[in-house]
Design an enzyme around this catalytic site. Structure first.
Site, PDB file in Angstrom:
ATOM      1  CD  GLU A  57      -1.239   1.296   4.256  1.00 50.42           C
ATOM      2  OE1 GLU A  57      -0.834   2.064   3.355  1.00 50.42           O
ATOM      3  OE2 GLU A  57      -2.429   0.987   4.420  1.00 50.42           O
ATOM      4  CG  HIS A  68      -5.217  -1.417  -1.286  1.00 50.57           C
ATOM      5  ND1 HIS A  68      -5.548  -0.353  -0.483  1.00 50.57           N
ATOM      6  CD2 HIS A  68      -6.216  -2.320  -1.154  1.00 50.57           C
ATOM      7  CE1 HIS A  68      -6.710  -0.612   0.104  1.00 50.57           C
ATOM      8  NE2 HIS A  68      -7.140  -1.792  -0.275  1.00 50.57           N
ATOM      9  CG  ASP A 126      -3.167   2.150  -1.879  1.00 48.27           C
ATOM     10  OD1 ASP A 126      -4.355   2.005  -2.232  1.00 48.27           O
ATOM     11  OD2 ASP A 126      -2.657   1.517  -0.938  1.00 48.27           O
ATOM     12  CG  HIS A 133      -1.797  -1.019   1.522  1.00 51.97           C
ATOM     13  ND1 HIS A 133      -3.145  -0.884   1.289  1.00 51.97           N
ATOM     14  CD2 HIS A 133      -1.632  -2.275   2.001  1.00 51.97           C
ATOM     15  CE1 HIS A 133      -3.765  -2.006   1.624  1.00 51.97           C
ATOM     16  NE2 HIS A 133      -2.872  -2.870   2.060  1.00 51.97           N
TER      17      HIS A 133
HETATM   18 ZN   LIG Z   1      -4.115   0.743   0.437  1.00 49.39          ZN
END
Ligand SMILES: [Zn+2]
Length: 186
Positions: free
Chosen positions: A115, A154, A164, A33
């Protein structure tokens, strides 16, 4: 390395936004992400606040819509390569939302979410690629069902809804780094 679901080299911050996986032996896909709060601003405390459930919705006009949103990721990699882990890998983090991987829905059940601090259009940093590749390598070595072919963005499991990590993420560069020193060649 990985002890009780935690990366030894990561800073540990246990998020309340997690629960049990329906099948803890099925950890088979890694989801990459990109996130920044506010969008395009890096280095602040707000992503961490979001994952820990302590984000003040009044801290920025953009945060109002995040009020009450309960999300997390297993790991967060800052622009300088700093690595923070919020959820142990055997537990379910809440990062994918409505999603579909090769016909399987509810991707949080069987994925690990990482992330990267960034935006879809700002190049991710060398430190982030190095850190992500190192973590991905450890995860592949540790979790039998996870292979280097089971790493997606993602945007790939929630198309239309999510974009993303975006075109700024260089998949070829990441895969090259990952393949260096990968012990499990599947
Ligand atoms: Zn995401």
């Amino acid at each position: 390395m990985i002890k009780n679901g935690w990366l030894e080299q990561a800073q540990k911050r246990e998020s309340p936004h997690a629960d049990e996986r329906p099948d803890p032996s099925d950890i088979s896909v890694l989801v990459v992400h990109g996130i920044s709060l506010p969008a395009g601003e890096f280095g602040g405390p707000y992503v961490d606040d979001l994952f820990m459930g302590t984000l003040n919705p009044n801290a920025h006009p953009d945060f109002a819509i995040l009020d009450g949103l309960r999300v997390s990721a297993h790991c967060f990699i800052r622009r300088n390569g700093e690595l923070i882990q919020y959820v142990p890998f055997h537990r379910r983090a809440w990062h994918a939302g409505r999603s579909n991987y090769c016909g399987r829905r509810r991707c949080n059940d069987f994925t690990i979410g990482i992330e990267l601090e960034g935006t879809d259009t700002t190049p991710y940093t060398n430190e982030q690629y190095q850190c992500l590749a190192q973590v991905a390598r450890q995860l592949i070595d540790h979790y039998p069902a996870l292979t280097r072919h089971r790493i997606v963005g993602h945007e790939h499991i929630a198309p239309v809804r999510k974009t993303d990590p975006g075109p700024a993420f260089d998949w070829k560069r990441f895969k090259q780094l990952l393949n260096d020193n990968l012990t499990k060649k599947v």
